[in-house]
Scaffold this motif. Structure first.
Motif, PDB file in Angstrom:
ATOM      1  N   PHE A 130       0.834  -1.204   0.000  1.00 25.38           N
ATOM      2  CA  PHE A 130       0.000   0.000   0.000  1.00 25.38           C
ATOM      3  C   PHE A 130       0.871   1.256   0.000  1.00 25.38           C
ATOM      4  CE2 PHE A 130      -1.722   3.392   2.729  1.00 25.38           C
ATOM      5  CZ  PHE A 130      -2.737   3.849   1.898  1.00 25.38           C
ATOM      6  N   TYR A 131       1.858   1.304   0.895  1.00 24.45           N
ATOM      7  CA  TYR A 131       2.694   2.498   0.987  1.00 24.45           C
ATOM      8  C   TYR A 131       3.544   2.693  -0.269  1.00 24.45           C
ATOM      9  CZ  TYR A 131       1.106   3.180   5.712  1.00 24.45           C
ATOM     10  OH  TYR A 131       0.307   3.410   6.799  1.00 24.45           O
ATOM     11  N   ASP A 132       4.006   1.608  -0.870  1.00 21.03           N
ATOM     12  CA  ASP A 132       4.733   1.724  -2.141  1.00 21.03           C
ATOM     13  C   ASP A 132       3.835   2.322  -3.215  1.00 21.03           C
ATOM     14  OD1 ASP A 132       7.051   0.669  -1.066  1.00 21.03           O
ATOM     15  OD2 ASP A 132       6.710  -1.359  -1.839  1.00 21.03           O
ATOM     16  N   LYS A 133       2.604   1.809  -3.295  1.00 22.15           N
ATOM     17  CA  LYS A 133       1.645   2.296  -4.286  1.00 22.15           C
ATOM     18  C   LYS A 133       1.277   3.759  -4.005  1.00 22.15           C
ATOM     19  CE  LYS A 133      -2.333   0.326  -6.656  1.00 22.15           C
ATOM     20  NZ  LYS A 133      -1.682   0.308  -7.943  1.00 22.15           N
ATOM     21  N   LEU A 134       1.139   4.089  -2.739  1.00 24.90           N
ATOM     22  CA  LEU A 134       0.793   5.455  -2.341  1.00 24.90           C
ATOM     23  C   LEU A 134       1.872   6.450  -2.765  1.00 24.90           C
ATOM     24  CD1 LEU A 134      -1.321   7.115  -0.803  1.00 24.90           C
ATOM     25  CD2 LEU A 134      -0.019   6.672   1.269  1.00 24.90           C
ATOM     26  N   ARG A 135       3.136   6.054  -2.605  1.00 24.06           N
ATOM     27  CA  ARG A 135       4.239   6.946  -2.968  1.00 24.06           C
ATOM     28  C   ARG A 135       4.237   7.296  -4.458  1.00 24.06           C
ATOM     29  NH1 ARG A 135       6.737   4.655   1.401  1.00 24.06           N
ATOM     30  NH2 ARG A 135       7.382   2.709   0.463  1.00 24.06           N
ATOM     31  N   THR A 136       3.812   6.364  -5.299  1.00 24.31           N
ATOM     32  CA  THR A 136       3.864   6.593  -6.745  1.00 24.31           C
ATOM     33  C   THR A 136       2.543   7.093  -7.332  1.00 24.31           C
ATOM     34  OG1 THR A 136       3.322   4.287  -7.211  1.00 24.31           O
ATOM     35  CG2 THR A 136       5.669   4.852  -7.038  1.00 24.31           C
ATOM     36  N   ALA A 137       1.483   7.055  -6.542  1.00 25.63           N
ATOM     37  CA  ALA A 137       0.174   7.482  -7.047  1.00 25.63           C
ATOM     38  C   ALA A 137       0.161   8.989  -7.304  1.00 25.63           C
ATOM     39  CB  ALA A 137      -0.916   7.118  -6.057  1.00 25.63           C
ATOM     40  N   LYS A 138      -0.434   9.367  -8.421  1.00 25.86           N
ATOM     41  CA  LYS A 138      -0.530  10.788  -8.763  1.00 25.86           C
ATOM     42  C   LYS A 138      -1.639  11.477  -7.965  1.00 25.86           C
ATOM     43  CE  LYS A 138       1.748  10.750 -13.129  1.00 25.86           C
ATOM     44  NZ  LYS A 138       3.030  10.452 -12.575  1.00 25.86           N
ATOM     45  N   THR A 139      -2.682  10.711  -7.626  1.00 29.53           N
ATOM     46  CA  THR A 139      -3.771  11.236  -6.810  1.00 29.53           C
ATOM     47  C   THR A 139      -3.931  10.356  -5.582  1.00 29.53           C
ATOM     48  OG1 THR A 139      -5.419   9.936  -8.000  1.00 29.53           O
ATOM     49  CG2 THR A 139      -5.060  12.198  -8.770  1.00 29.53           C
ATOM     50  N   HIS A 140      -4.407  10.959  -4.534  1.00 31.00           N
ATOM     51  CA  HIS A 140      -4.602  10.231  -3.279  1.00 31.00           C
ATOM     52  C   HIS A 140      -5.758   9.237  -3.427  1.00 31.00           C
ATOM     53  CE1 HIS A 140      -3.697   9.921   0.989  1.00 31.00           C
ATOM     54  NE2 HIS A 140      -4.988   9.829   1.205  1.00 31.00           N
ATOM     55  N   PRO A 141      -5.583   8.001  -2.964  1.00 30.92           N
ATOM     56  CA  PRO A 141      -6.677   7.037  -3.077  1.00 30.92           C
ATOM     57  C   PRO A 141      -7.814   7.379  -2.115  1.00 30.92           C
ATOM     58  CG  PRO A 141      -4.908   6.104  -1.779  1.00 30.92           C
ATOM     59  CD  PRO A 141      -4.418   7.427  -2.301  1.00 30.92           C
ATOM     60  N   LYS A 142      -8.969   6.852  -2.390  1.00 29.27           N
ATOM     61  CA  LYS A 142     -10.134   6.989  -1.517  1.00 29.27           C
ATOM     62  C   LYS A 142     -10.280   5.675  -0.744  1.00 29.27           C
ATOM     63  CE  LYS A 142     -11.330  10.862  -3.562  1.00 29.27           C
ATOM     64  NZ  LYS A 142     -10.689  12.018  -3.066  1.00 29.27           N
TER      65      LYS A 142
END
Length: 184
Positions: A50-62
């Motif tokens: 999750f944190y890896d994906k969060l670091r690369t995401a362009k927008t914040h997940p819901k």
């Protein structure tokens, strides 16, 4: 005769696997919705993923509450396992609909559930479970246990210090002023 109580929470409690196993906690996964779709927290991805994906995401997940069918299914399973009721401690109803879904799911499963709005998330939820289980061992009835947990929820506070403001910026919780690092 003492009622057999099941303990239910959601992944917002951030319980570690040892605590879950040692205390026989039933954990409903919240959904994290990225641009590519929803993933169930701790089921479809680990916290590290999750944190890896969060670091690369362009927008914040819901986030999204567990599907009502999952909750009904859990309650039906608990009923079949011989539990008389469940105490379900969920993240704040201001953050998720999981708490309110517990009422509907209990009705559909025809199972007695005592939903608790923790009014918070994370570590204090674990403390509420610990208090409740201690009261259960002392022979308190479910309604009295929930009353004491609600008192704790009314007085719980949680503070956090982010290591970076970048995720808060992505979510819109801070302005673009904090997007760039400060220069001396």
């Amino acid at each position: 005769m003492k009622k057999k109580i099941a303990w239910v929470t959601d992944t917002a409690a951030l319980l570690d696997e040892k605590f879950i196993q040692d205390n026989q906690i039933h954990v409903l996964p919240l959904n994290i919705v990225f641009k590519e779709g929803a993933l169930r927290e701790t089921v479809d991805m680990t916290h590290d993923e999750f944190y890896d994906k969060l670091r690369t995401a362009k927008t914040h997940p819901k986030t999204s509450q567990p599907a009502i069918g999952e909750v009904v299914e859990l309650y039906q399973s608990l009923k079949q396992q011989g539990y008389a009721c469940a105490i379900a401690i969920h993240t704040s109803q201001h953050l998720s609909g999981t708490y309110l879904s517990a009422f509907t799911a209990a009705e559909q499963a025809q199972f007695e559930v005592y939903p608790v709005d923790s009014k918070i998330g994370s570590f204090p939820m674990m403390k509420m479970i610990e208090l409740g289980q201690q009261l259960e061992k002392e022979g308190f009835e479910p309604a009295a246990i929930v009353e004491r947990i609600n008192e704790l929820a009314d007085h719980s506070k949680l503070s956090f210090i982010p290591s970076s403001l970048s995720q808060l910026h992505k979510s819109g919780r801070v302005t673009g002023l904090f997007k760039q690092p400060f220069k001396h």
